[in-house]
Design a protein around this motif. Sequence first.
Motif, PDB file in Angstrom:
ATOM      1  N   UNK A  30      16.444 -60.802  25.937  1.00 41.53           N
ATOM      2  CA  UNK A  30      15.886 -59.449  25.916  1.00 41.53           C
ATOM      3  C   UNK A  30      16.691 -58.464  26.758  1.00 41.53           C
ATOM      4  N   UNK A  31      17.248 -58.917  27.876  1.00 37.57           N
ATOM      5  CA  UNK A  31      18.033 -58.012  28.716  1.00 37.57           C
ATOM      6  C   UNK A  31      19.309 -57.573  28.005  1.00 37.57           C
ATOM      7  N   UNK A  32      19.986 -58.510  27.366  1.00 37.40           N
ATOM      8  CA  UNK A  32      21.187 -58.169  26.614  1.00 37.40           C
ATOM      9  C   UNK A  32      20.823 -57.274  25.433  1.00 37.40           C
ATOM     10  N   UNK A  33      19.710 -57.550  24.791  1.00 37.74           N
ATOM     11  CA  UNK A  33      19.232 -56.699  23.693  1.00 37.74           C
ATOM     12  C   UNK A  33      19.050 -55.257  24.165  1.00 37.74           C
ATOM     13  N   UNK A  36      25.649 -60.659  30.636  1.00 40.92           N
ATOM     14  CA  UNK A  36      24.728 -61.792  30.602  1.00 40.92           C
ATOM     15  C   UNK A  36      23.356 -61.407  31.135  1.00 40.92           C
ATOM     16  N   UNK A  37      22.346 -62.075  30.597  1.00 47.08           N
ATOM     17  CA  UNK A  37      21.031 -62.038  31.206  1.00 47.08           C
ATOM     18  C   UNK A  37      20.910 -63.212  32.161  1.00 47.08           C
ATOM     19  N   UNK A  38      19.959 -63.141  33.062  1.00 47.42           N
ATOM     20  CA  UNK A  38      19.687 -64.242  33.990  1.00 47.42           C
ATOM     21  C   UNK A  38      18.307 -64.779  33.635  1.00 47.42           C
ATOM     22  N   UNK A  39      18.301 -65.969  33.038  1.00 47.81           N
ATOM     23  CA  UNK A  39      17.061 -66.515  32.527  1.00 47.81           C
ATOM     24  C   UNK A  39      16.182 -67.094  33.609  1.00 47.81           C
ATOM     25  N   UNK A  65      23.396 -61.966  16.226  1.00 46.49           N
ATOM     26  CA  UNK A  65      22.966 -60.613  15.864  1.00 46.49           C
ATOM     27  C   UNK A  65      23.348 -59.617  16.948  1.00 46.49           C
ATOM     28  N   UNK A  66      23.210 -60.025  18.211  1.00 45.62           N
ATOM     29  CA  UNK A  66      23.569 -59.137  19.315  1.00 45.62           C
ATOM     30  C   UNK A  66      25.067 -58.841  19.317  1.00 45.62           C
ATOM     31  N   UNK A  67      25.881 -59.874  19.115  1.00 46.42           N
ATOM     32  CA  UNK A  67      27.333 -59.673  19.095  1.00 46.42           C
ATOM     33  C   UNK A  67      27.732 -58.763  17.933  1.00 46.42           C
ATOM     34  N   UNK A  68      27.115 -58.978  16.788  1.00 48.32           N
ATOM     35  CA  UNK A  68      27.422 -58.159  15.614  1.00 48.32           C
ATOM     36  C   UNK A  68      27.037 -56.703  15.852  1.00 48.32           C
ATOM     37  N   UNK A  69      25.856 -56.491  16.425  1.00 47.39           N
ATOM     38  CA  UNK A  69      25.384 -55.122  16.661  1.00 47.39           C
ATOM     39  C   UNK A  69      26.191 -54.428  17.748  1.00 47.39           C
ATOM     40  N   UNK A  70      26.569 -55.163  18.798  1.00 49.65           N
ATOM     41  CA  UNK A  70      27.403 -54.557  19.836  1.00 49.65           C
ATOM     42  C   UNK A  70      28.756 -54.136  19.261  1.00 49.65           C
ATOM     43  N   UNK A 120      25.557 -58.924  35.234  1.00 52.68           N
ATOM     44  CA  UNK A 120      24.257 -59.556  35.058  1.00 52.68           C
ATOM     45  C   UNK A 120      23.155 -58.515  35.013  1.00 52.68           C
ATOM     46  N   UNK A 121      22.329 -58.567  33.988  1.00 49.31           N
ATOM     47  CA  UNK A 121      21.230 -57.614  33.822  1.00 49.31           C
ATOM     48  C   UNK A 121      19.921 -58.382  33.920  1.00 49.31           C
ATOM     49  N   UNK A 122      19.143 -58.092  34.956  1.00 45.09           N
ATOM     50  CA  UNK A 122      17.886 -58.815  35.156  1.00 45.09           C
ATOM     51  C   UNK A 122      16.988 -58.034  36.097  1.00 45.09           C
TER      52      UNK A 122
END
Length: 344
Positions: free
Chosen positions: A120-123, A209-212, A157-162, A280-282
């Motif tokens: 979700x963070x990367x989204x 990256x997100x931090x899970x 999907x994220x890579x394609x959209x970015x 890192x996005x969190x």
Amino acid sequence: MATDADLRKLLYKVAKAYHDDGLTQQQIAIRLGLSRIKVSRLLRTARDERIVQISIASPQDSNADIERQLERQYGLKEALVVTCLTDDPVSIVDGLGVVAASCLTRGLQGDEVIALSWGTSVLSVVNALAPMDLPDVRVVQLLGGLGELEAQTHGADLARRMAQALGAKPRLIHAPGIVKDEIVREALVKDPQVADTLDLAGRADIALVGIGLFAPGSTLLSGGNTLTTAEVEQLKSQGVVGDIALQFFNEQGLKVDHPINRRIVGTDLEKIKAIPRVVGVAGGVEKVRAIRAALLGGLIDVLVTDDRTGEALLAAPESRPHGNQPAWGQSADDLQCTPDGNRG
């Protein structure tokens, strides 16, 4: 023979010319009949003698001080802290995405390789990207796909959209992120397309990256089809507190050795860590433990988070991060630079 009064007068004259008049050190040297090295030393002395006293005012309504403290405490290249007026997780993540998108794109030269994870963070970052035209940039997955292919958080999907937003080229991993056994994984990573894509990801210039969070309710565990209950319990017993691109780490940010690692089709944690700029996005205080572990392990270089999480990270017991070096707080002598860092 010059007196102390003469010296202080010279220090004042040099400092005024440099800081107020905007002259370069070379221009001052020519005017006063000095060497450039002598001017540099005089400027340093003027600062040491407090003839020059520099005051830097932080922007109003900013978190500049929190950012600076996070950079110092955890050895980050940069921290970006977003003020959040709500506890709503969706609103927090959306706010982080806008700031992270700006951070990601502001320095692009047009020939970088950008690797990204999932979640979700990367989204939120992908959703916030403004259209650009960077045809020589490549966007690559760090990890094979997780979850349903139709899900917005799916890595492909994220890579394609970015790539679409940046006007860049996507490089996708046409394989699941986690497979049923080691034999399947070995066959996949030997496939030329998968091997080349993973190799490119490991050589990326930037990683997003997100931090899970390794806890009930997290994106990873809520799907119920990625890890078995037994695997979750085993990983917990080994001290796992979080993950980056399905690379699990403990409280100190060290990779946890578990058989599941040999079923993952993705970039190894050490290779991710070696990427020059890992963003890192969190956010959310429930993620403090996982974020702090990632910071202590030197797994990210740039942190984009919210103000409450930032304050909680600063309040946590201090431990020396390993694997990254402080980029801020060094003296001019440490950096061997001129007094303004660049205006020689």
